[in-house]
Design a protein around this motif. Structure first.
Motif, PDB file in Angstrom:
ATOM      1  N   LEU A  43      62.939  -4.831 -82.758  1.00  0.00           N
ATOM      2  CA  LEU A  43      63.032  -5.428 -84.553  1.00  0.00           C
ATOM      3  C   LEU A  43      63.034  -4.355 -85.452  1.00  0.00           C
ATOM      4  N   LEU A  44      62.317  -3.101 -85.218  1.00  0.00           N
ATOM      5  CA  LEU A  44      62.154  -2.106 -86.070  1.00  0.00           C
ATOM      6  C   LEU A  44      63.497  -1.318 -86.093  1.00  0.00           C
ATOM      7  N   GLN A  45      64.210  -1.274 -85.059  1.00  0.00           N
ATOM      8  CA  GLN A  45      65.462  -0.666 -84.829  1.00  0.00           C
ATOM      9  C   GLN A  45      66.594  -1.524 -85.495  1.00  0.00           C
ATOM     10  N   LYS A  46      66.422  -2.926 -85.816  1.00  0.00           N
ATOM     11  CA  LYS A  46      67.225  -3.621 -86.439  1.00  0.00           C
ATOM     12  C   LYS A  46      67.211  -3.189 -88.191  1.00  0.00           C
TER      13      LYS A  46
ATOM     14  N   GLY B  93      58.990 -12.412 -93.181  1.00  0.00           N
ATOM     15  CA  GLY B  93      58.721 -11.588 -92.497  1.00  0.00           C
ATOM     16  C   GLY B  93      59.340 -11.454 -90.910  1.00  0.00           C
ATOM     17  N   ARG B  94      59.250 -10.257 -90.339  1.00  0.00           N
ATOM     18  CA  ARG B  94      59.500 -10.263 -89.044  1.00  0.00           C
ATOM     19  C   ARG B  94      58.327 -10.182 -87.901  1.00  0.00           C
TER      20      ARG B  94
ATOM     21  N   ALA C 287      65.208 -16.245 -87.814  1.00  0.00           N
ATOM     22  CA  ALA C 287      65.896 -15.406 -86.729  1.00  0.00           C
ATOM     23  C   ALA C 287      65.117 -14.080 -86.700  1.00  0.00           C
ATOM     24  N   LYS C 288      64.448 -13.735 -87.655  1.00  0.00           N
ATOM     25  CA  LYS C 288      63.869 -12.314 -87.578  1.00  0.00           C
ATOM     26  C   LYS C 288      62.493 -12.282 -86.647  1.00  0.00           C
TER      27      LYS C 288
ATOM     28  N   MET D 266      55.279  -6.003 -90.118  1.00  0.00           N
ATOM     29  CA  MET D 266      55.486  -6.559 -88.833  1.00  0.00           C
ATOM     30  C   MET D 266      54.277  -7.647 -88.651  1.00  0.00           C
ATOM     31  N   CYS D 267      54.596  -8.708 -87.988  1.00  0.00           N
ATOM     32  CA  CYS D 267      53.557  -9.591 -87.579  1.00  0.00           C
ATOM     33  C   CYS D 267      53.328  -9.906 -86.030  1.00  0.00           C
ATOM     34  N   VAL D 268      52.259  -9.977 -85.542  1.00  0.00           N
ATOM     35  CA  VAL D 268      52.086 -10.296 -84.281  1.00  0.00           C
ATOM     36  C   VAL D 268      51.180 -11.538 -84.294  1.00  0.00           C
TER      37      VAL D 268
END
Length: 367
Positions: free
Chosen positions: A364-367, A303-304, A322-323, A286-288
């Motif tokens: 997002l993690l649930q996807k 990446g998401r 779209a991620k 994951m990235c923020v």
């Protein structure tokens, strides 16, 4: 106003009449002058993919770009055959660079920036046909100049930058983009990397955080908010956190993990090469990030992530994937495109809370 959660939406592609170059127009290939910013280079990738589909088989795609961005293009060998590094992208090329460009014998030049100077030196490099946006009184230098709407402050602007670039290539006969992204081939030599870089490249459940934004302070979500997201990831996800930034923003970025200790916190602010940055972002679960080159690069690498948008325009510069999820609370003054908030309130970003970002990470993690 209310906080919106947006999935990147590129909107419609501008449509121009199609005029295909004659086969002999290409000569030995096409020279692409890239933008000077990392994020903008990433947004040209859909156009570069479609350009590959119309360039004659024996012709090459050559890219002239700032020296610091060359590793990104070299990681895309299926799109770019040769990279010309410009030592100073804000000046005319050196004699050596001009000799190298002329030796390519390109028949067509594509300008993905608005520079008059670049159109002039491409003509001086004996490239007969240039294509690009109508900007800065350079249209007379171009075989074809494409007119796009002027950006409006305080409004969401279409088309998306990636669609602008793509529309010019489609006007040369390229097919529509199918939404896919190119495959990056990033060299990795563990023995040459620092211990911290190796840890980040090989870590499981890695959160990459990019608290900087080279354009200016107005685009940066509060450092304390980044810290709260990092703390949640460490405690709830039991993963790793890697802090990433350019050298000039290292102190600011490092503050995002101040007070968070342990082997699972990897402070790489200002300590990576661009190749290492790509390796880490490619590994991240994951990235923020702020609206920045790191955001765009992470998206292009598959990446998401989650990005708070404030003074810039999610309609025009959202990640090309779209991620990702965009958090945006449209204020009456936004997007203003200012480097520093005029009234100092930064209300377009301060209204976005850490829990808002965490909620989207969980989704997002649930996807």
């Amino acid at each position: 106003m209310s906080l919106e959660v947006l999935i990147p939406d590129f909107g419609e592609i501008p449509v121009f009449p199609v005029t295909k170059p004659d086969p002999y127009d290409w000569k030995d290939g096409v020279l692409v002058r890239t933008p000077n910013w990392l994020g903008d280079v990433v947004m040209t990738l859909p156009a570069m993919m479609q350009l590959r589909r119309i360039v004659p088989e024996k012709c090459g795609i050559f890219a002239a770009c700032p020296k610091g961005l060359a590793p990104v293009l070299r990681a895309l060998p299926e799109l770019v055959d040769k990279v010309i590094e410009l030592q100073d992208a804000h000046r005319f090329p050196t004699w050596g660079e001009m000799r190298e460009i002329r030796s390519l014998y390109a028949g067509i030049g594509i300008l993905f920036n608005n520079s008059f100077r670049d159109a002039l030196w491409m003509k001086a490099a004996r490239i007969p046909k240039l294509y690009g946006a109508a900007a800065r009184n350079r249209s007379w230098l171009l075989a074809r100049a494409f007119q796009f709407p002027k950006r409006q402050d305080r409004m969401l602007n279409r088309p998306h930058h990636a669609m602008k670039y793509l529309s010019m290539i489609m006007a040369l006969g390229a097919p529509a983009w199918d939404g896919s992204l190119p495959e990056f081939r990033i060299p990795y030599e563990p023995e040459c990397a620092t211990d911290d870089v190796r840890r980040a490249v090989e870590a499981e459940h890695l959160l990459a955080v990019a608290p900087g934004a080279a354009y200016g302070a107005a685009k940066r979500w509060d450092t304390d908010c980044f810290r709260e997201v990092c703390r949640w990831w460490l405690e709830e996800r039991k993963g790793y956190v890697a802090v990433l930034s350019a050298k000039k923003e290292a102190e600011l970025a490092s503050a995002a993990v101040k007070g968070l200790s342990g082997d699972h916190v990897i402070d790489l602010a200002g300590k990576t090469t661009l190749v290492e940055l790509m390796q880490i972002l490619q590994n991240a679960e994951m990235c923020v990030a702020n609206d920045s080159g790191n955001m765009h690069l992470s998206a292009a690498l598959g990446g998401r992530g989650v990005v708070p948008f404030g003074p810039t325009d999610p309609a025009a510069t959202s990640p090309i994937s779209a991620k990702w999820r965009i958090l945006f609370d449209k204020q009456e003054c936004a997007p203003c495109f200012k480097r520093i908030c005029p009234d100092g309130s930064r209300k377009c970003l301060s209204c976005i809370a850490p829990q808002d970002v965490i909620a989207q990470i969980q989704s997002l993690l649930q996807k």
